[in-house]
Structure formats: structure tokens, C-alpha cells
Design a protein around this motif. Sequence first.
Motif, mmCIF file in Angstrom:
data_model
loop_
_atom_site.group_PDB
_atom_site.id
_atom_site.type_symbol
_atom_site.label_atom_id
_atom_site.label_comp_id
_atom_site.label_asym_id
_atom_site.label_seq_id
_atom_site.Cartn_x
_atom_site.Cartn_y
_atom_site.Cartn_z
ATOM 1 N N UNK A 1 4.612 -9.748 -11.912
ATOM 2 C CA UNK A 1 5.651 -10.522 -12.571
ATOM 3 C C UNK A 1 5.193 -10.869 -13.980
ATOM 4 N N UNK A 2 6.012 -10.539 -14.992
ATOM 5 C CA UNK A 2 5.651 -10.901 -16.350
ATOM 6 C C UNK A 2 6.374 -12.167 -16.785
ATOM 7 N N UNK A 182 1.405 -12.292 -13.783
ATOM 8 C CA UNK A 182 0.675 -12.728 -12.596
ATOM 9 C C UNK A 182 1.081 -11.864 -11.410
ATOM 10 N N UNK A 183 0.214 -11.870 -10.394
ATOM 11 C CA UNK A 183 0.555 -11.154 -9.168
ATOM 12 C C UNK A 183 -0.227 -11.731 -7.995
ATOM 13 N N UNK A 184 0.412 -11.793 -6.840
ATOM 14 C CA UNK A 184 -0.226 -12.191 -5.578
ATOM 15 C C UNK A 184 0.044 -11.090 -4.557
ATOM 16 N N UNK A 185 -0.969 -10.743 -3.775
ATOM 17 C CA UNK A 185 -0.785 -9.757 -2.714
ATOM 18 C C UNK A 185 -1.681 -10.146 -1.545
ATOM 19 N N UNK A 186 -1.146 -10.045 -0.310
ATOM 20 C CA UNK A 186 -1.918 -10.500 0.848
ATOM 21 C C UNK A 186 -2.075 -9.406 1.889
ATOM 22 N N UNK A 244 -3.817 -4.022 -10.778
ATOM 23 C CA UNK A 244 -3.006 -2.937 -11.324
ATOM 24 C C UNK A 244 -1.576 -3.390 -11.584
ATOM 25 N N UNK A 245 -0.999 -4.152 -10.649
ATOM 26 C CA UNK A 245 0.386 -4.589 -10.801
ATOM 27 C C UNK A 245 0.516 -5.610 -11.925
ATOM 28 N N UNK A 246 -0.476 -6.484 -12.060
ATOM 29 C CA UNK A 246 -0.424 -7.471 -13.135
ATOM 30 C C UNK A 246 -0.529 -6.810 -14.502
ATOM 31 N N UNK A 330 -5.779 -13.122 0.844
ATOM 32 C CA UNK A 330 -4.861 -12.962 -0.272
ATOM 33 C C UNK A 330 -5.637 -12.875 -1.576
ATOM 34 N N UNK A 331 -5.179 -11.972 -2.435
ATOM 35 C CA UNK A 331 -5.757 -11.819 -3.769
ATOM 36 C C UNK A 331 -4.696 -12.157 -4.803
ATOM 37 N N UNK A 332 -5.146 -12.604 -5.968
ATOM 38 C CA UNK A 332 -4.205 -12.929 -7.038
ATOM 39 C C UNK A 332 -4.903 -12.802 -8.382
ATOM 40 N N UNK A 333 -4.113 -12.601 -9.418
ATOM 41 C CA UNK A 333 -4.662 -12.600 -10.760
ATOM 42 C C UNK A 333 -3.601 -13.017 -11.768
ATOM 43 N N UNK A 334 -4.069 -13.505 -12.892
ATOM 44 C CA UNK A 334 -3.199 -13.906 -13.996
ATOM 45 C C UNK A 334 -3.790 -13.355 -15.280
ATOM 46 N N UNK A 335 -2.957 -12.768 -16.115
ATOM 47 C CA UNK A 335 -3.403 -12.201 -17.387
ATOM 48 C C UNK A 335 -2.961 -13.116 -18.519
#
Length: 346
Positions: A1-2, A182-186, A244-246, A330-335
Motif C-alpha cells: 500500500x502506498x 507499507x505492507x503486512x503479510x502473515x 518486495x510488495x512495499x 507476521x512480517x511487515x515493513x514501512x518505507x
Amino acid sequence: MNFDGIYLAGVGTHLPPSVTTEEAVRTGRYTEEAHEASGLESVAVETSLPAVDMAVRAARTAVSRSGHQAQDFLGLLHSSTYYQGPEGWSPAHYILLNTLDRPISAHHVQHGCLGVLAGLQTAALRLAASSDPDAAMLLTAADNFETPLVDRWRSSSMFVLADAGSSLVVSRRGGFARLLAMDFVSQPGMEAMHRGAEPLLPPQVPVSRVMDFDARLEHWRLKWAEGGAIPLGDFGELIADSVQRTLAAADSSLERVTRIVHNGFNRDPLSVFLLDPLGLSADRGTWELNRRIGHASVSDFALGLEHLWNTGQVRPGDQVLMLGFTTGMEAACALLEITSGPEPVR
């Protein structure tokens, strides 16, 4: 999601004094073998200040740095992983009273060590829906593990638990960093890894059981040895997918990222679970800081970001990737993109 037009306007932290790992070994709290394997030099330990008061101190710093006034804030989101106060009480409203003191909503976000990133996503969506160009949200986070119910030095072979408070001001008006994506994936099939054999009902008497992550994992190791099924999954793939998605949402790449802010795990787990799946070395991350603090649960991200920003290790135009995971799994990241440096000390 941007995201478009969402910024971090302020950051604040509270770090207590540290106990060296050598001292912990000397006093029998930590084994020499675990000390050598961890790579840690010291761990932040707060012996008197409650978690919520560490959050208050950090929030006051973040709000002061942000330039926002109390009336700009639409809400407060507080995150933690451990005890904050009496059951049924609201730590978020205590922090609100002692910071902004306004009749706005205050929520307690519990999403393990990703609590701050979950709060950041919620705040960004709330601000995106607002028509007020000066609107802001206050994020706070804190944990204090100085209790007989937690053996911070031995509860997990992946980390040593540290005490800290932290805060971020999320703003529509501007700030020192812009949120790009940002993206969250579980992988919910792995939730049992941190549940072990402990019953879900009735509630356990708290004093009867010390928190022990390794004991829960040992339950599954024994089942595996007996030929039973265990909740396994490729967690490195989960991390890589989230990143990758973020990056794709922000039209960026790992080569474009200057630094990584991550969970404060011990040296080997940090590499195996977070850095190696992305082909990254420790010098791209915040290991230099984490090895002197330990794993400060929900505060790792703000601590790492503030450190990189204040020390000039990231400059305007640089991209910073905040990356981590929590139980669930669950993993997540923010750019982020840094937009300005810290104000000079006068």
C-alpha cells in the motif's frame, strides 16, 4: 500500500541505563555461552520507571520536535507487548492525559513487536481520510520487563529483552520523513509456534508461570522428534514477500534503500531471519545500536530511526526501510524517505 502526503513529524525515545552482558554473566543472570553467541554488549534495564511513564517521556519529546500543538491531534495509539498496569485499565488514556490532555480517542494496539508499524498504518489511514491539513496522530510504545515473571536474559535464545519507551508523531503537514509505502503479510499456520502446549482456557494464574518462549518452541521440537506434525513455514519467504510488495508500491528497490531499521534480535537470528533472506549485511541495518540495547520489543523501530537520523547516518533524499516480524507469524515493513536533518544543537 502506498501513501501520499503522510509524514513523520517527530520522534522521541526514553532509554534507561544499560547493564553490560559481562556483568550479567558475572552475576549469574546470563551464561557465557549465550553471551558469546548473542554478540550483545549491553542491555537497557529500567528498574523504577513504569512502561507508561517511559512512553510519556518519549511522547513529550516527539511532540516538541514535531511543531504540532495539542489541538492538531486526532488520536493516540499506544502499543506494547507486556504488562502496562492493572487489568481492565487503559494505559493509552493515562499517556493521553499526561501528554496532550485532550478529549480525543486513545487506543491500545497489541500486535507484538510490530505494534508501532500497525499503529503507523492505522494513523496514516486515519490522516488520509481527514480534510484538516494540520492533522496529526500520536504513536507511543513502551515495555518494562523488570519483573520476576520475565527472565529477560533467558526467555528466548533469539533475543534479550530490553526496556524502553518511544513515540512518533504522524502528520499531514510535513516532517523529517515521508511515508512512501507499507505492507503486512502473515503465515497464520505458524501461530502455534509461540503457543506451545499452554491451554487457552481457563486463564492461567500469572504468578504460576514465567514467560518462556524457548519452552514453547521445545514442545514442538519434541513433537517433531516423535514424528508428529509441526507448524513450519518458510519465514524468509514471508519477509522477502513483504519487502518486495512495499518496494513495488513505492516504485523503489533495495538498491535505492540506504539503511534498514529492524528488530533488535541477537546477531545470528537477525541474520538468518531478516537480513539473509534479502541478501543484506549487518552494516546496512542498526546492529551497531541494537547490540548495545537488546530487543526493546515495540520500541526497536523508533529507536533505530531516531539513531540514524540524529547521528546523520541518513540524510534528505535517503530511503529507510523499517522491517520486522512478530508472533503469528507476521512480517511487515514501512518505507520512508528522509526529508530533513535534525535541528542543530544550540
